[in-house]
Scaffold this motif. Structure first.
Motif, PDB file in Angstrom:
ATOM      1  N   ASN A 124       0.851  -1.186   0.000  1.00 46.58           N
ATOM      2  CA  ASN A 124       0.000   0.000   0.000  1.00 46.58           C
ATOM      3  C   ASN A 124       0.891   1.241   0.000  1.00 46.58           C
ATOM      4  O   ASN A 124       2.098   1.146   0.254  1.00 46.58           O
ATOM      5  N   PRO A 125       0.347   2.410  -0.305  1.00 54.61           N
ATOM      6  CA  PRO A 125       1.170   3.622  -0.398  1.00 54.61           C
ATOM      7  C   PRO A 125       1.963   3.932   0.871  1.00 54.61           C
ATOM      8  O   PRO A 125       3.106   4.386   0.795  1.00 54.61           O
ATOM      9  N   TYR A 126       1.386   3.675   2.035  1.00 56.17           N
ATOM     10  CA  TYR A 126       2.085   3.928   3.298  1.00 56.17           C
ATOM     11  C   TYR A 126       3.310   3.021   3.429  1.00 56.17           C
ATOM     12  O   TYR A 126       4.408   3.482   3.758  1.00 56.17           O
ATOM     13  N   ASP A 127       3.134   1.727   3.165  1.00 55.72           N
ATOM     14  CA  ASP A 127       4.241   0.775   3.256  1.00 55.72           C
ATOM     15  C   ASP A 127       5.309   1.074   2.212  1.00 55.72           C
ATOM     16  O   ASP A 127       6.511   0.996   2.492  1.00 55.72           O
ATOM     17  N   LEU A 128       4.880   1.431   1.014  1.00 52.95           N
ATOM     18  CA  LEU A 128       5.820   1.772  -0.045  1.00 52.95           C
ATOM     19  C   LEU A 128       6.655   2.992   0.350  1.00 52.95           C
ATOM     20  O   LEU A 128       7.862   3.023   0.125  1.00 52.95           O
ATOM     21  N   ALA A 129       6.010   3.962   0.989  1.00 48.86           N
ATOM     22  CA  ALA A 129       6.727   5.157   1.430  1.00 48.86           C
ATOM     23  C   ALA A 129       7.788   4.815   2.478  1.00 48.86           C
ATOM     24  O   ALA A 129       8.900   5.359   2.450  1.00 48.86           O
ATOM     25  N   ILE A 130       7.469   3.912   3.404  1.00 52.17           N
ATOM     26  CA  ILE A 130       8.450   3.471   4.402  1.00 52.17           C
ATOM     27  C   ILE A 130       9.650   2.828   3.701  1.00 52.17           C
ATOM     28  O   ILE A 130      10.801   3.167   3.969  1.00 52.17           O
ATOM     29  N   CYS A 131       9.365   1.909   2.793  1.00 56.27           N
ATOM     30  CA  CYS A 131      10.446   1.222   2.076  1.00 56.27           C
ATOM     31  C   CYS A 131      11.278   2.208   1.266  1.00 56.27           C
ATOM     32  O   CYS A 131      12.505   2.106   1.223  1.00 56.27           O
ATOM     33  N   GLU A 132      10.619   3.169   0.648  1.00 58.18           N
ATOM     34  CA  GLU A 132      11.338   4.153  -0.163  1.00 58.18           C
ATOM     35  C   GLU A 132      12.245   5.027   0.687  1.00 58.18           C
ATOM     36  O   GLU A 132      13.386   5.315   0.306  1.00 58.18           O
ATOM     37  N   ARG A 133      11.766   5.444   1.856  1.00 65.85           N
ATOM     38  CA  ARG A 133      12.610   6.258   2.739  1.00 65.85           C
ATOM     39  C   ARG A 133      13.832   5.476   3.210  1.00 65.85           C
ATOM     40  O   ARG A 133      14.950   6.015   3.268  1.00 65.85           O
ATOM     41  N   VAL A 134      13.652   4.208   3.534  1.00 67.28           N
ATOM     42  CA  VAL A 134      14.783   3.374   3.953  1.00 67.28           C
ATOM     43  C   VAL A 134      15.763   3.205   2.784  1.00 67.28           C
ATOM     44  O   VAL A 134      16.970   3.353   2.954  1.00 67.28           O
ATOM     45  N   PHE A 135      15.237   2.920   1.607  1.00 68.40           N
ATOM     46  CA  PHE A 135      16.070   2.800   0.406  1.00 68.40           C
ATOM     47  C   PHE A 135      16.877   4.079   0.187  1.00 68.40           C
ATOM     48  O   PHE A 135      18.096   4.035  -0.010  1.00 68.40           O
ATOM     49  N   ASP A 136      16.212   5.231   0.241  1.00 64.19           N
ATOM     50  CA  ASP A 136      16.889   6.507   0.027  1.00 64.19           C
ATOM     51  C   ASP A 136      17.970   6.749   1.072  1.00 64.19           C
ATOM     52  O   ASP A 136      19.057   7.237   0.759  1.00 64.19           O
ATOM     53  N   GLN A 137      17.685   6.397   2.329  1.00 67.83           N
ATOM     54  CA  GLN A 137      18.657   6.618   3.399  1.00 67.83           C
ATOM     55  C   GLN A 137      19.893   5.743   3.208  1.00 67.83           C
ATOM     56  O   GLN A 137      21.014   6.210   3.360  1.00 67.83           O
ATOM     57  N   VAL A 138      19.687   4.477   2.874  1.00 72.28           N
ATOM     58  CA  VAL A 138      20.834   3.581   2.673  1.00 72.28           C
ATOM     59  C   VAL A 138      21.637   4.022   1.445  1.00 72.28           C
ATOM     60  O   VAL A 138      22.871   4.020   1.480  1.00 72.28           O
ATOM     61  N   CYS A 139      20.960   4.435   0.392  1.00 73.37           N
ATOM     62  CA  CYS A 139      21.673   4.950  -0.784  1.00 73.37           C
ATOM     63  C   CYS A 139      22.527   6.157  -0.402  1.00 73.37           C
ATOM     64  O   CYS A 139      23.684   6.250  -0.809  1.00 73.37           O
ATOM     65  N   ALA A 140      21.971   7.068   0.391  1.00 74.57           N
ATOM     66  CA  ALA A 140      22.723   8.246   0.825  1.00 74.57           C
ATOM     67  C   ALA A 140      23.893   7.849   1.716  1.00 74.57           C
ATOM     68  O   ALA A 140      25.019   8.338   1.532  1.00 74.57           O
ATOM     69  N   ASP A 141      23.650   6.955   2.670  1.00 79.81           N
ATOM     70  CA  ASP A 141      24.709   6.510   3.582  1.00 79.81           C
ATOM     71  C   ASP A 141      25.873   5.875   2.839  1.00 79.81           C
ATOM     72  O   ASP A 141      27.032   6.051   3.208  1.00 79.81           O
TER      73      ASP A 141
END
Length: 80
Positions: free
Chosen positions: A16-33
């Protein structure tokens, strides 16, 4: 970017959009890290990992981020 990558990989994400947003934020953070370009093949592997861990554990965003970082470290990644 993240959602598009998942759609290409799986045809549908089943998140769902909420779960996708959580996964996307984690993905973005790990990419940045890790200074990982989201367009690199390693980023696709990361995206699949994020969703797999989320689906298997249904963790909070913080727990998901910690689990992804831990898994990346064990696999020889450069997570901090």
């Amino acid at each position: 970017m993240f959602a598009q990558m998942l759609r290409q990989r799986f045809n549908r994400t089943c998140l769902n959009p909420y779960d996708l947003a959580i996964c996307e934020r984690v993905f973005d953070q790990v990419c940045a890290d890790e200074h990982l370009d989201p367009l690199e093949p390693d980023a696709e592997i990361l995206a699949v990992m994020v969703v797999a861990i989320f689906r298997n554990a249904h963790t909070s965003e913080r727990e998901l981020l910690e689990a992804v970082r831990s898994r990346r470290q064990k696999a020889g990644g450069t997570a901090h």
